[in-house]
Write a protein that holds these residues in place. Sequence first.
Motif, PDB file in Angstrom:
ATOM      1  N   PRO A   1      30.646 -28.038  -4.236  1.00 38.84           N
ATOM      2  CA  PRO A   1      29.201 -28.197  -4.391  1.00 38.84           C
ATOM      3  C   PRO A   1      28.829 -28.523  -5.834  1.00 38.84           C
ATOM      4  CG  PRO A   1      29.796 -25.891  -4.134  1.00 38.84           C
ATOM      5  CD  PRO A   1      31.029 -26.672  -3.884  1.00 38.84           C
ATOM      6  N   HIS A   2      27.776 -29.327  -5.977  1.00 36.75           N
ATOM      7  CA  HIS A   2      27.339 -29.692  -7.323  1.00 36.75           C
ATOM      8  C   HIS A   2      26.317 -28.691  -7.848  1.00 36.75           C
ATOM      9  CE1 HIS A   2      29.542 -33.353  -7.707  1.00 36.75           C
ATOM     10  NE2 HIS A   2      29.247 -33.636  -6.466  1.00 36.75           N
TER      11      HIS A   2
ATOM     12  N   GLU B   1      33.751 -19.948 -16.309  1.00 33.16           N
ATOM     13  CA  GLU B   1      33.319 -19.660 -14.946  1.00 33.16           C
ATOM     14  C   GLU B   1      32.393 -20.758 -14.431  1.00 33.16           C
ATOM     15  OE1 GLU B   1      33.949 -18.053 -12.466  1.00 33.16           O
ATOM     16  OE2 GLU B   1      32.127 -17.949 -11.253  1.00 33.16           O
ATOM     17  N   MET B   2      31.497 -21.260 -15.278  1.00 31.03           N
ATOM     18  CA  MET B   2      30.611 -22.334 -14.833  1.00 31.03           C
ATOM     19  C   MET B   2      31.405 -23.602 -14.514  1.00 31.03           C
ATOM     20  SD  MET B   2      27.702 -21.273 -14.309  1.00 31.03           S
ATOM     21  CE  MET B   2      26.762 -22.731 -13.868  1.00 31.03           C
ATOM     22  N   GLU B   3      32.482 -23.817 -15.241  1.00 26.45           N
ATOM     23  CA  GLU B   3      33.329 -24.977 -14.952  1.00 26.45           C
ATOM     24  C   GLU B   3      34.314 -24.665 -13.830  1.00 26.45           C
ATOM     25  OE1 GLU B   3      34.639 -27.523 -18.220  1.00 26.45           O
ATOM     26  OE2 GLU B   3      32.684 -28.149 -17.448  1.00 26.45           O
TER      27      GLU B   3
ATOM     28  N   LEU C   1      35.327 -18.087   1.339  1.00 25.42           N
ATOM     29  CA  LEU C   1      36.216 -17.294   0.477  1.00 25.42           C
ATOM     30  C   LEU C   1      35.817 -17.427  -0.988  1.00 25.42           C
ATOM     31  CD1 LEU C   1      39.741 -17.913   2.032  1.00 25.42           C
ATOM     32  CD2 LEU C   1      38.404 -15.810   2.098  1.00 25.42           C
ATOM     33  N   ASP C   2      35.458 -18.649  -1.380  1.00 27.41           N
ATOM     34  CA  ASP C   2      35.071 -18.865  -2.777  1.00 27.41           C
ATOM     35  C   ASP C   2      33.802 -18.096  -3.114  1.00 27.41           C
ATOM     36  OD1 ASP C   2      37.231 -20.356  -3.303  1.00 27.41           O
ATOM     37  OD2 ASP C   2      36.249 -22.301  -3.116  1.00 27.41           O
TER      38      ASP C   2
ATOM     39  N   ALA D   1      28.524 -17.978  -6.578  1.00 29.81           N
ATOM     40  CA  ALA D   1      28.621 -17.364  -5.251  1.00 29.81           C
ATOM     41  C   ALA D   1      27.523 -17.915  -4.347  1.00 29.81           C
ATOM     42  CB  ALA D   1      28.513 -15.840  -5.371  1.00 29.81           C
ATOM     43  N   ALA D   2      26.295 -17.965  -4.867  1.00 28.13           N
ATOM     44  CA  ALA D   2      25.174 -18.473  -4.066  1.00 28.13           C
ATOM     45  C   ALA D   2      25.411 -19.933  -3.689  1.00 28.13           C
ATOM     46  CB  ALA D   2      23.873 -18.332  -4.853  1.00 28.13           C
ATOM     47  N   LEU D   3      25.925 -20.680  -4.648  1.00 27.70           N
ATOM     48  CA  LEU D   3      26.178 -22.107  -4.404  1.00 27.70           C
ATOM     49  C   LEU D   3      27.172 -22.288  -3.255  1.00 27.70           C
ATOM     50  CD1 LEU D   3      25.058 -24.489  -5.990  1.00 27.70           C
ATOM     51  CD2 LEU D   3      27.184 -24.563  -7.271  1.00 27.70           C
ATOM     52  N   TYR D   4      28.219 -21.459  -3.262  1.00 24.41           N
ATOM     53  CA  TYR D   4      29.240 -21.602  -2.219  1.00 24.41           C
ATOM     54  C   TYR D   4      28.745 -21.080  -0.875  1.00 24.41           C
ATOM     55  CZ  TYR D   4      32.845 -23.451  -5.204  1.00 24.41           C
ATOM     56  OH  TYR D   4      33.567 -24.278  -6.028  1.00 24.41           O
TER      57      TYR D   4
END
Lengths: 442, 180
Positions: free
Chosen positions: B16-17, B84-86, B107-108, B169-172
Amino acid sequence: MSGMTIGLMMFSVLLLILALRVHIGIAMFIVGSAGFLIMNDYQSLPLLAALKNVAYARFSNYDLAVIPLFMLMGQFATHGGLSSALFNCVNSFVGHWRGGVAMAAVGACAAFGAICGSSLATAATMGQVALPELRRYNYAGSLATGALAAGGTLGIMIPPSVPLVIYAVLTQESIGKLFMAAVIPGLIAMLGYMIVIRIVVTLKPDAGPAGERVPLATALRTLAGVLPILLVFLVVIVGIYDGWANPTEAASIGAAACGIISIINGMRWQGILNSILGTAQATAMIFLVLLGADMLNSGLALTQMPAELASWVQSSGLPPLSVIFAILLIYILLGCVMDSLAMILLTIPIFYPIVMGLEFAGMAPADKSIWFGILALMVVEIGLVHPPVGMNIYIINRIAKDVPVMETFKGVLPFLASDLLRILLLVFFPVLSLYLVHTFGN
Amino acid sequence: MQDAALGDALDAPNEPHLGAWGLRLLALTKGFAVAGGIGFIALVLMSLVSIVGRKLASAPITGDIEMMQMAGAVAAAAMLPFCEMERHHLRVDFFTTRLSQPAKHRLDAISHLLLALVALLLAWRTSIGAASLREAGEASMMLLWPVWTVVAALVPSFVLLALAGFYNAALYVRAAGSAK
């Protein structure tokens, strides 16, 4: 439950959650904290008290400060174009041999490894410089990418080497002695790779045609250009070993020198910024795992599993050599799934007491500890060039887009054979690792 | 698999971007990382001055080792959130390469959440540690710096690391939901 059972359970849970994509440092941290909690009879106070200081205690370790400094040094060298100077220099001496351009790539990797403690950076930067040259001379894709992927591992085999720093911190070993000990094995690795290239081009002459001969005067001029780099390496290694600079100071000197050489070479703000970001990324990766490993080791130490395991192995009557080979095999298997630094951090607290408890032809404990450090370094580095992780292979393949990954894997096989041979050599001839340490020992 | 093995999640087409907030977080974490890097460069210069001083005038900088330890700890911690952001923090991909994309994303999401929780725990305990050091009035040996200020300086980095972890986490979670 006995401590041993809890320790083994910790490892099983750790491997399980690692397989489920939990970050290595975080997984170690969680499992270590859980073990700590269980061993304190589920009292949370000791754990909460330990956590108050764990981050600062770990991050303010003086010896560990060399890691970001060596990273900075390597990043400056990477972004300062030092790799092309090194490659051109080695190439102008050996490029006209059959397979010479590939040998030059390996030699330049070794030289770059002398100022860079990371294999991935070495493979990436040398790949960018050497691959176009190798293609220009019509080298076979598999030989070109194989030589560079293997050559990249010289980045950590030739000191400065980050895995050795971590080994030293974990085992209270001297960084200077370990670096000194790695010099001859690192050179053997380089020669081994060159011999492999020689054999490959003898069997398949088309794979590596000879390059152009460079006039001696020109060659010597390129040599003068890279002398400062050699000087930086000598100052760092001799400085640490001789004791007039401690490893952290020597790393500072190295970083400053590489920065200055790179700026003279044309590095500007963008290059400096990229060096900083590269350093940040590599440092953060390592330090998160270091933090997790600290908690894991606190938990494991309470279970006394490492000590019990060591005395069990010692009293089991297993031949010491077969124990060593079992350990090396475990490293090769772990290398299939895990990064080399994580492997060192995970296994040394267990394996080190076992090895130190064994008897190897009367080797002194101080020698044994250095010898095993070099062996561990050599064997974890293999994971970088064999499937399925083989990070170096993917890095080289990203640069050489026209070569299929399978070709690179095939190309790297003969180099892997030389890796395995070298490890056998180092197991049976500890003197290769210990000679320089003894000769210059005080 | 190729990109996953490299850990270059941001280049990978299946990951995800970052959204608008993600880009802001990335900029902030980058700022922390650059500050940490500049800190190390300053420490390099300090070391050089100290070595030259010690060799030529037997006068090293007082507390050079302490400075390296204390400032180095703060600088290294400041580098954690950027990584972590990368999404560059190390992990094992091998056993999950054959899973479906949504399963991997789930899982991510869990792994980034765990990272965030650990970071939050560290931020909390480290600030408690700083508070008790402050009460004890502990000062460093040579420079007599109050140690609690240095320990407290780690806390913002862990808070930012936690934020980055929660964001990922939210993004995934969202990526896992939308991929179905």
